[in-house]
Motif scaffolding. Structure first.
Motif, PDB file in Angstrom:
ATOM      1  N   UNK B  20       0.954  -1.265   0.001  1.00  0.00           N
ATOM      2  CA  UNK B  20      -0.123  -0.037   0.020  1.00  0.00           C
ATOM      3  C   UNK B  20       0.758   1.413   0.109  1.00  0.00           C
ATOM      4  N   UNK B  21       1.870   1.252   0.961  1.00  0.00           N
ATOM      5  CA  UNK B  21       2.701   2.445   0.950  1.00  0.00           C
ATOM      6  C   UNK B  21       3.368   2.486  -0.586  1.00  0.00           C
ATOM      7  N   UNK B  22       3.717   1.281  -0.969  1.00  0.00           N
ATOM      8  CA  UNK B  22       4.452   1.109  -2.324  1.00  0.00           C
ATOM      9  C   UNK B  22       3.649   2.111  -3.257  1.00  0.00           C
ATOM     10  N   UNK B  23       2.430   2.211  -3.373  1.00  0.00           N
ATOM     11  CA  UNK B  23       1.434   2.826  -4.163  1.00  0.00           C
ATOM     12  C   UNK B  23       1.846   4.224  -4.040  1.00  0.00           C
ATOM     13  N   UNK B  24       1.914   4.699  -2.833  1.00  0.00           N
ATOM     14  CA  UNK B  24       2.243   6.087  -2.668  1.00  0.00           C
ATOM     15  C   UNK B  24       3.614   6.609  -3.102  1.00  0.00           C
ATOM     16  N   UNK B  25       4.670   5.647  -3.015  1.00  0.00           N
ATOM     17  CA  UNK B  25       5.816   5.917  -3.658  1.00  0.00           C
ATOM     18  C   UNK B  25       5.977   5.867  -5.021  1.00  0.00           C
ATOM     19  N   UNK B  26       5.081   4.746  -5.504  1.00  0.00           N
ATOM     20  CA  UNK B  26       5.181   4.860  -6.951  1.00  0.00           C
ATOM     21  C   UNK B  26       4.562   6.383  -7.840  1.00  0.00           C
ATOM     22  N   UNK B  27       3.427   6.569  -6.909  1.00  0.00           N
ATOM     23  CA  UNK B  27       2.792   7.961  -7.414  1.00  0.00           C
ATOM     24  C   UNK B  27       3.603   8.916  -7.261  1.00  0.00           C
ATOM     25  N   UNK B  28       4.206   8.960  -6.170  1.00  0.00           N
ATOM     26  CA  UNK B  28       5.284  10.123  -6.042  1.00  0.00           C
ATOM     27  C   UNK B  28       6.296  10.164  -6.889  1.00  0.00           C
ATOM     28  N   UNK B  29       6.912   8.961  -7.221  1.00  0.00           N
ATOM     29  CA  UNK B  29       8.233   8.840  -8.154  1.00  0.00           C
ATOM     30  C   UNK B  29       7.587   9.198  -9.595  1.00  0.00           C
ATOM     31  N   UNK B  30       6.362   8.978  -9.871  1.00  0.00           N
ATOM     32  CA  UNK B  30       5.727   9.066 -10.943  1.00  0.00           C
ATOM     33  C   UNK B  30       6.017  10.725 -11.390  1.00  0.00           C
ATOM     34  N   UNK B  31       5.817  11.372 -10.407  1.00  0.00           N
ATOM     35  CA  UNK B  31       6.025  12.867 -10.654  1.00  0.00           C
ATOM     36  C   UNK B  31       7.341  13.459 -10.428  1.00  0.00           C
ATOM     37  N   UNK B  32       8.132  12.285 -10.552  1.00  0.00           N
ATOM     38  CA  UNK B  32       9.987  12.597 -10.611  1.00  0.00           C
ATOM     39  C   UNK B  32      10.402  13.356  -9.309  1.00  0.00           C
ATOM     40  N   UNK B  33       9.803  12.679  -8.294  1.00  0.00           N
ATOM     41  CA  UNK B  33      10.321  13.170  -6.949  1.00  0.00           C
ATOM     42  C   UNK B  33      10.983  11.840  -6.504  1.00  0.00           C
ATOM     43  N   UNK B  34      11.997  12.165  -5.494  1.00  0.00           N
ATOM     44  CA  UNK B  34      12.702  11.166  -4.868  1.00  0.00           C
ATOM     45  C   UNK B  34      12.362  10.798  -3.436  1.00  0.00           C
ATOM     46  N   UNK B  35      12.043   9.286  -3.263  1.00  0.00           N
ATOM     47  CA  UNK B  35      11.288   8.989  -2.036  1.00  0.00           C
ATOM     48  C   UNK B  35      12.386   8.222  -1.428  1.00  0.00           C
ATOM     49  N   UNK B  36      12.679   8.783  -0.179  1.00  0.00           N
ATOM     50  CA  UNK B  36      13.431   7.765   0.763  1.00  0.00           C
ATOM     51  C   UNK B  36      12.724   7.193   1.855  1.00  0.00           C
TER      52      UNK B  36
END
Ligand SMILES: Nc1ncnc2c1ncn2[C@@H]1O[C@H](COP(=O)(O)OP(=O)(O)OP(=O)(O)O)[C@@H](O)[C@H]1O
Ligand SMILES: Nc1ncnc2c1ncn2[C@@H]1O[C@H](COP(=O)(O)OP(=O)(O)OP(=O)(O)O)[C@@H](O)[C@H]1O
Ligand SMILES: [Mg+2]
Ligand SMILES: [Mg+2]
Lengths: 300, 395, 297, 370, 370
Positions: B20-36
């Motif tokens: 579930x969190x992975x979804x958030x990460x993917x969505x965030x990274x889809x916007x070129x963000x960096x997820x730590x």
């Protein structure tokens, strides 16, 4: 050896004389700061109204009042004494016993030693679960024995408020007695053979040889082991959390879980600090006399 | 990345939660963000809270933390949170969140956190075959009915209530009982507002009486049992009921069970809705990159698409009340309906057991007392007295 | 090494001897069982499928043995958003544990040596003070330590974590070595002094080689403590630099998710393997006779 | 009081053969002294008898019983270790009583025994010290005390007096002798001290490199050594061994020693020796003359078979009661023992007198006595 | 080569006074032998010189420099410990080279030194063993090797040969003497061996209970002991000390020994002694006669001042070269040294002859020599 210093001693020699102190002092300084400094900090925090974060305005004894009104504290302190006494006692006994057995020219010593030692390597987060199953009356030993035909057999300590603390002892001993064994084994191995030979000639049986010749020589090893076990007992946290979660109720609460839950679950740093201070005071009251007698005793 | 960096501290580390969190990460990274990612599981978030404190004190807090309930306010008072009110205003969060929840997300009127889901705590799970075997025909709607059903189950040798003797589980059952006996009003007064009169009222005594009764419906080996093992008991028909939040559903589904056929879900008695919600709280980070990431993340969390995918993975329902629930299961739909109804009737209450209602320090006193009550032969009167005293002390 | 010196003492032969040996191995065996049962349960569970666990008794032997859980724990279990298993975290542990164990062991040995073989006034008091550090609750030091690391600029880094482990390991390492060195004959130190060796020369060339068993127990202790530490790991590292225990914890602990006991067990065993390896390797140095023939009397 | 019998006993440490097949029969109540060069296996032999090392081959009998597999505690032996092996954590008193405690001897008897033994060993004032606070000799006495305090069947002593001063050593030696006479226990005693060996032993076993060379009473060992090794080993300073050749000179049998470089000496053999040795003209022999058999000419009462010769003194060593005078001959330093007042400075030409009655003759090849 | 000077040096261990104020000046290159009863403080004194113990009071100078505060490694000393103190984990070779390694001596030199020293000590074949695999005497030789291999200013030897057999001991003694002559280093050497002390020392220091009683060359110590202690300590068997009274008998000065129970003997004093001692009728004295000064009557060349008397033999002790004959007199066992062939069985009435020229006389109260 500490030769007196004298002003005419060349610098190089002076350094030599002071070297032991030079070596010890930085470490000592570290310990002063990181242990005693932090203890002082904690003592101060216990007099403040710190909650979720430290807060440095002085508040007096109010945290102690709260602390002393908390019934769980007394359960925790009582448990600490029962648990520590049993855990240290049993682990020492098993440790010595197994070390002596392993010292009897056992060919597969390496294997057995590793078996005794391995529980320490496993994280208790998981082994706690396993112990929980084993000790659970419906799943584990009780169930097993009953199925084997002894219908009346009961072993329900885990779910019994009065006995749950003993299950923690069982699991803790399982985890740490192997290490006590290792400490004693290392100690045994550094006793001079010639002395064992002398004891053999003196007609001492194995039992007497170990108990009146070898173990006295290993007195410092006892000190190490007791300190280690006491440390484990006082800090036993994972164990309680994983096995009983402090339950049933808070029947198996311990100072470490108490402190942790106040500091980090309940965001009451002040109370947690007060309980830490109390616990340290208790430890000082017990450990200091012991250390004093030990250090005097091993001086020669 | 162009859209900033976030470091997210959370305790959704394994299985479905992590996905579930992975979804958030993917969505965030889809916007070129960096997820730590800083996942720290353990103790239902206690370990993460410990780390959080260390991080804040050390001066490098994470961007967003899975932090919920009054805890948000506590941290906010320390002045270590960042507001995301700009995003909230522009996306009009007030309109789509249940007001009870929205209040929790705000400090001094500004959003400092964003909710990702709504868990319902007052669920009762049952095994239809077991009920049938005992001659229970429908899910109880009052505690008296529950007691009657339980007695029947007991008579045929089925454990009436699958329960894990861990303090938070005890407290979960307790608050559901309070809701059932005293309704949302008592719940709110006693467990949220901590009103001394309410705490010492006869209704509270009645609630403890019911709890004492339920203690009798639990098997002998409940102590320390994990909730999922209790769920397993229901699944296998060894037990009739389990009272547990809707995450228990995940366990049924993972075992391939079908709602309505292999297991039943129904709210516990009382016409309320005990709300539990996970949220991300935004900490005071420095650097443009991080602040930018924080704002983007806030928007993302509240986006309907994310709310849907996330909650499908997590088994809860979206925090936004306006998300379509087409792909959700029956229990989730029921949850959603009840939520809307509860908002309507002012029967939506924040969970005490799940840290939605009161500060952790007071919750601790509740849990201590409840679990102690559950595991001893304390009388209900005594329990009420001690509870009131402990709460007063902790305030 | 004259491991056989003691082995020389003639032992009773015959039935009594045989009985004693049998009894010995029986006792050793019983204890092996006590220690092994949880491991057996763990292995059995790790070889079951999740369905089997849900369906049946937790403590039975697996019906269909499957290694999926192991594979999953190693390389595909989720540890937060990453689902690469425990594999990536081993290196973090190594990067932390090796320097931390080495430094704390050497410093502890030096300390113990200086405190026993070069006694100066107050040595015992210093030792007692250092020793007391063993009892400080970690909860107490967490926050001030975090602040200190923050000030030092080491917050969230592996060197920071190493520093913490070294500092709080010193009480133990000093304890072990000090108590070992107490038993080392001062005559040997004196001989080395006459031979012109200095403080460090004596330490590294004479004293340390004699103290292998002490080194072994110290290394085992430190390695285990550091490897199994969780609290410092979560408080003083960030995300990808987490040690393997934190990862294990993340695999195992779930609040509202499905519990996969088989993966948990496999992961726990995998996470313990390096430590076990240390036990086996270090165990070979539990030797007798390192002080044989040193002095007369 | 038991007899000890060793049958072809061998002991290896790994690949090192240390005891290479020893047969030895010690009578009950005998006092056997074991002598031999450092490293020849004496301590190992004691350890084998005590059961502290397992034998590699052969049998050991004590009191007629085969004890190969009897552990030390059941052999009823007391032993003084060469390395002392005191218990470091016990006081001197407890070091001494430990053996009695192990055997359950009543406290009162223990106290009496300690009182007696500590007076004997002059360690009364040290009873409450730990070994670390004792001098070398004091430790050795404690080690002795530990053995003497018990009344075992067999005593084994491994150089028990080596670190004591001469005076104390003589006292102790006398006490051991008395003890032996009083108790009549079997004793095996290792020493490097000539006098101890000679005065204590009922028989001496001379060991060399894992073998026993000769086992006989002290007088025989000293006066009738079987070979060069035994002859050279017993006696301090050791016997002078001059290589030479049998010659007949003017009808008389002589041993001609000294090389071509060195002016030869023709030692006239006494009748007893000539009988055995002569007739084999040119045979390579070794002439053994102990230092006390060579003295300053004319300083002793005249006797038969004296051989007088002159040599320059190379070294003078006063030892107190006597003075040793060395002179070069036959490639070695020959030692003569003279009275201190007869000594002359180094370099002086000196008249020596050798008592050929005491000379021994050995075959140069077999090293056996002729 | 350095001189060593001790100024009122004292050493206490806690409450125990061990060294009670010693003044000692050792010349550069001297070979000083320290003797004294077990536990008198010899090892402690060496430790103080080496810097292994701090002195409680006083000063120590080496090579003119006050070294009270100089650590051992900077005193440039080599020492053989009484307890060996070998490095247990190092091979024999590394035990020996360690001192050189510490001082950064090149590998090649080390090897050469080891080769030389191990040949000398006959331990070539043991170089790769660990101390635990050596016999007592082998360990002692390694301990020696460790000291000898270096070339320090001062050597300290603490009973370095006590566990070696007589033959090896003589060889080693000779080697040490040669080494001393070759290198000329200052040596302080503790021994209990009479002969070692007499043959090696340039001066002997006789210690007793933390004091030095006499410090003089060997001949003086042996022949002119300052008091009863020194006289009784040096010599093996020790001097016979018979308490008696000065009498004038028929105009001649005698010492009358032996009690009322025991038939008294009237030892006629030689002129030199009578001069000093007589005139004090009835004065309590002690007559010292070394065993070698009492022998079988008529077995030595006649001389002046002989005293002949008859006593029954109580014990006969053959020691090899000589035989000791003991008889009871004046409450003690008087030892006489006779040639083996002159010995008679115990109980026999025996004619003894005492060489009164060698007699010493001591004051019974002050114990000082008269
Ligand atoms: N650590 C100590 N504490 C108390 N007394 C000690 C200590 N060490 C030595 N002594 C005492 O000091 C005295 C002198 O000891 P030292 O070792 O110098 O004797 P020594 O002359 O070398 O004797 P030995 O010939 O027996 O070796 C002894 O009586 C001994 O008991
Ligand atoms: N553990 C061992 N491993 C190998 N060789 C050994 C071992 N122990 C002793 N030896 C060797 O065995 C031989 C005999 O040793 P032992 O101690 O019996 O000699 P010893 O006659 O008592 O000599 P010393 O008079 O020097 O004490 C020696 O050469 C020694 O090096
Ligand atoms: Mg030996
Ligand atoms: Mg000494």
């Amino acid at each position: 050896m500490a030769p007196r210093t004298h002003s005419t001693v060349p610098l190089g020699q002076k350094i030599e004389l002071w070297l032991p102190r030079f070596v010890v002092s930085p470490l000592f300084a570290l310990s002063l700061f990181f242990v005693y400094g932090f203890i002082l900090w904690t003592v101060y925090i216990s007099f403040t109204k710190s909650g979720v974060m430290p807060n440095y305005s002085f508040e007096g004894l109010s945290q102690y009042e709260r602390l002393w009104a908390t019934p769980r504290l007394y359960v925790a302190l009582g448990n600490m004494f029962v648990f520590s006494a049993l855990f240290i006692g049993i682990s020492l006994a098993i440790g010595i016993f197994l070390a002596i057995l392993l010292d009897q020219r056992v060919r597969i010593e390496g294997v057995i030693r590793t078996i005794y030692l391995y529980p320490m390597a496993l994280s208790f987060i998981v082994t706690g679960t396993v112990w929980k199953w084993i000790l659970n009356p419906g799943l584990g030993i009780q169930n097993f024995v009953r199925k084997a035909g002894f219908e009346e057999f009961t072993f329900d300590w885990l779910v019994n408020s009065d006995y749950a603390i003993y299950t923690i002892v069982i699991a803790a001993v399982w985890q740490s007695s192997g290490y006590a064994m290792a400490l004693f084994l290392a100690g045994l191995r550094s006793v001079d053979d010639e002395i064992l030979k002398a004891a053999a000639i003196d007609g001492a049986g194995s039992f007497r040889t170990y108990f009146s010749v070898v173990l006295p020589i290993m007195r410092p090893v006892f000190l190490s082991t007791v300190i280690i076990l006491a440390h484990l007992a006082i800090k036993s946290f994972d164990l309680v959390i994983a096995l009983t979660g402090g339950g049933p109720g808070y029947a198996t609460a311990m100072p470490a879980t108490f402190m942790y839950s106040f500091a980090f679950q309940r965001s009451e740093l002040g109370v947690a600090a007060a309980s830490a201070v109390m616990m340290l005071a208790t430890v000082i009251a017990i450990v200091v006399p012991y250390l004093y007698s030990e250090l005097r005793g091993t001086k020669q | 990345g162009a859209e900033g960096t976030v470091e997210v501290l959370h305790w959704w580390t394994s299985g479905g939660e992590a996905k579930a969190v992975g979804e958030l990460k993917d969505a965030f990274e889809a916007q070129d963000g960096t997820w730590i990612d800083s996942p720290i599981a353990g103790g239902g978030g206690d370990a993460a809270m410990t780390a959080l404190r260390a991080r804040v004190i050390a001066g490098n807090p994470p961007t967003a933390v899975q932090l919920k309930g009054p805890g948000i306010q506590e941290w906010a008072r320390e002045g270590v949170l960042n507001s995301v009110d700009a995003v909230a205003q522009s996306e009009n969060w007030d309109a789509v969140l249940p007001p009870v929840l929205a209040d929790i997300m705000k400090y001094e009127g500004a959003y400092v956190a964003a909710p990702v889901n709504i868990h319902r705590v007052d669920w009762m799970w049952a095994n239809p075959k077991a009920l049938e075997a005992a001659g229970v025909t429908q899910m109880p709607t009052t505690w008296d009915e529950f007691n009657a059903a339980a007695d029947k189950l007991m008579a045929v040798g089925i454990v009436p209530l699958a329960h894990g003797g861990q303090p938070w589980q005890d407290a979960t059952v307790f608050e559901d009982v309070v809701l059932g006996i005293g309704g949302a009003d008592l719940f709110r007064k006693a467990l949220v507002e901590l009103d001394q009169d309410a705490l010492q009222s006869d209704m509270m005594i009645a609630a403890f009486d019911q709890l004492r009764k339920m203690r009798g419906y639990v098997d002998d080996n409940f102590s320390g049992r994990d909730w999922n093992l209790a769920t397993g008991m229901v699944m296998r028909g060894e037990a009739g009921f389990q009272i547990m939040g809707d995450w228990a559903k995940g366990e049924f589904l993972a075992a391939g069970k079908v709602p309505g056929v292999d297991f039943l879900c129904a709210p516990t008695p009382g016409n309320g809705f005990v709300l539990n919600s996970d949220s991300f709280t935004f900490f005071q980070v420095e650097g443009e990159e991080n602040i930018a990431g924080q704002q983007v993340l806030a928007g993302l969390i509240m986006s309907p698409e994310f709310q849907e995918t996330f909650n499908l993975a997590k088994g809860s329902i979206p925090a936004r009340t306006d998300v379509s629930l087409e792909s959700f299961d029956a229990c989730a739909l029921r949850s959603h309906e009840d939520l809307l109804a509860a908002i309507e009737n002012d029967a939506l209450v924040p969970s005490m057991a799940h840290e939605m209602a009161i500060p952790r320090s007071i919750r601790g006193e509740f849990i201590d007392l409840v679990t102690n009550f559950f595991n001893s032969d304390m009388s209900s009167e005594e329990a009420v007295q001690s509870l009131a005293a402990a709460v007063a002390r902790a305030q | 090494m004259s491991r056989n010196n003691l082995g020389g003492i003639v032992q009773q032969k015959g039935t009594r001897h045989l009985m004693m040996r049998t009894l010995l191995f029986l006792t050793l065996g019983v204890f092996c069982l006590y220690y092994l049962i949880p491991l057996i349960v763990m292995i059995a569970t790790s070889l079951k499928s999740l369905e089997e666990i849900r369906a049946g008794s937790l403590l039975s032997l697996p019906q269909d043995v499957t290694f999926d859980a192991w594979a999953k724990a190693w390389s595909s279990a989720c540890v937060g958003v990453r689902c690469d298993g425990l594999k990536p975290f081993f290196w973090n542990s190594v990067a932390m544990v090796v320097p931390a164990v080495t430094i704390s062991t050497i410093l502890g040995a030096l300390n113990g040596y200086a405190l026993t073989k070069w006694r100066f006034p107050g040595a015992d008091i210093i030792f007692a003070l250092i020793l007391f550090g063993a009892f400080i609750p970690f909860q107490v030091i967490l926050l001030p330590m975090a602040r200190t690391l923050g000030v030092l600029g080491l917050a969230g880094t592996i060197p920071g974590l190493v520093l913490v482990h070294v500092i709080y390991g010193l009480a133990f390492t000093t304890l072990f070595f000090r108590n070992f060195f107490i038993g080392v004959s001062s005559g040997i130190i004196q001989a080395a002094q006459i031979d012109g060796a200095g403080f460090f020369g004596i330490f590294f060339r004479i004293v340390l080689p004699m103290s292998l068993p002490a080194v072994v127990v110290t290394v085992i202790w430190q390695y285990t403590q550091i490897c199994n530490d969780f609290l410092f790991g979560i408080a003083f590292t960030v995300g990808d630099s987490n040690p393997v225990t934190v990862a294990l914890n993340n695999v195992v602990n779930t609040s509202t998710g499905v519990k996969e006991y088989n993966v948990d067990m496999a992961a726990a065993i995998i996470a313990a393997l390096p430590t076990l390896a240390v036990y086996v390797i270090a165990g070979a140095y539990f030797v007798r006779g390192l002080s044989a023939g040193a002095v007369k009397g | 009081m038991s007899d000890i019998r060793l049958e072809m006993v061998k002991k290896n440490f790994g690949a090192t053969e240390v005891i290479k097949g020893i047969d030895l029969a010690i009578d009950p109540g005998e006092f056997v002294v074991l002598v031999g060069p450092s490293g020849c296996g004496k301590s190992t032999l004691l350890n084998l008898i005590a059961g502290l090392e397992t034998i590699t081959e052969g049998n050991i009998y004590i009191g007629g019983k085969r004890v190969n597999d009897t552990p030390p505690r059941d052999r009823n032996i007391a032993m003084v270790f060469q390395s002392y092996a005191l218990y470091p954590t016990k006081t001197v008193r407890n070091n001494i009583t430990f053996g009695m405690v192990s055997r359950g001897i009543p406290k009162a008897d223990q106290d009496a025994a300690v009182a007696e033994i500590s007076t004997l060993l002059q360690i009364e004032r040290l009873l409450s010290r730990k070994p670390g606070q004792l001098s070398g000799g004091q430790r050795q006495r404690v080690a002795m005390g530990r053995a003497l305090v018990r009344k075992p069947d067999v005593f084994l002593f491994d150089e028990p007096l080596s670190n004591l001063d001469a005076k104390l050593r003589i006292e102790m030696r006398t006490e051991i002798k008395k003890l032996h006479q009083r108790l009549g226990k079997t004793i095996v005693y290792v020493t490097h001290d000539q006098i101890e060996a000679m005065t204590l032993a009922s028989r001496i076993a001379v060991m060399d490199n894992g073998h026993i060379r000769q086992f006989a009473d002290p007088k025989t060992i000293y006066e009738d050594p079987v070979d060069l090794f035994v002859a050279g080993f017993m006696g301090s300073p050791p016997m002078n061994m001059m290589p030479g050749k049998i010659r007949t000179l003017g009808g008389q049998c002589v041993v001609s020693t000294g090389g071509p470089e060195d002016e030869p000496l023709d030692f006239l053999l006494p009748p007893a020796l000539s009988e055995r040795a002569c007739g084999q003209e040119g045979r390579d022999v070794i002439l053994g003359l102990r230092p006390e058999a060579i003295f300053a000419a004319g300083t002793e009462l005249p006797g038969a078979n004296r051989f007088i010769f002159e040599r320059p003194i190379s070294v003078v060593e006063p030892t107190g009661p006597d003075t040793m005078i060395l002179f070069h001959h036959a490639g070695l330093d020959v030692v003569a023992r003279v009275r201190p007042e007869d000594a002359r400075p180094e370099g002086t030409l000196f008249m020596f007198e050798a008592d050929m009655e005491k000379a021994k003759l050995f075959d140069a090849k077999t090293t056996l006595r002729i």
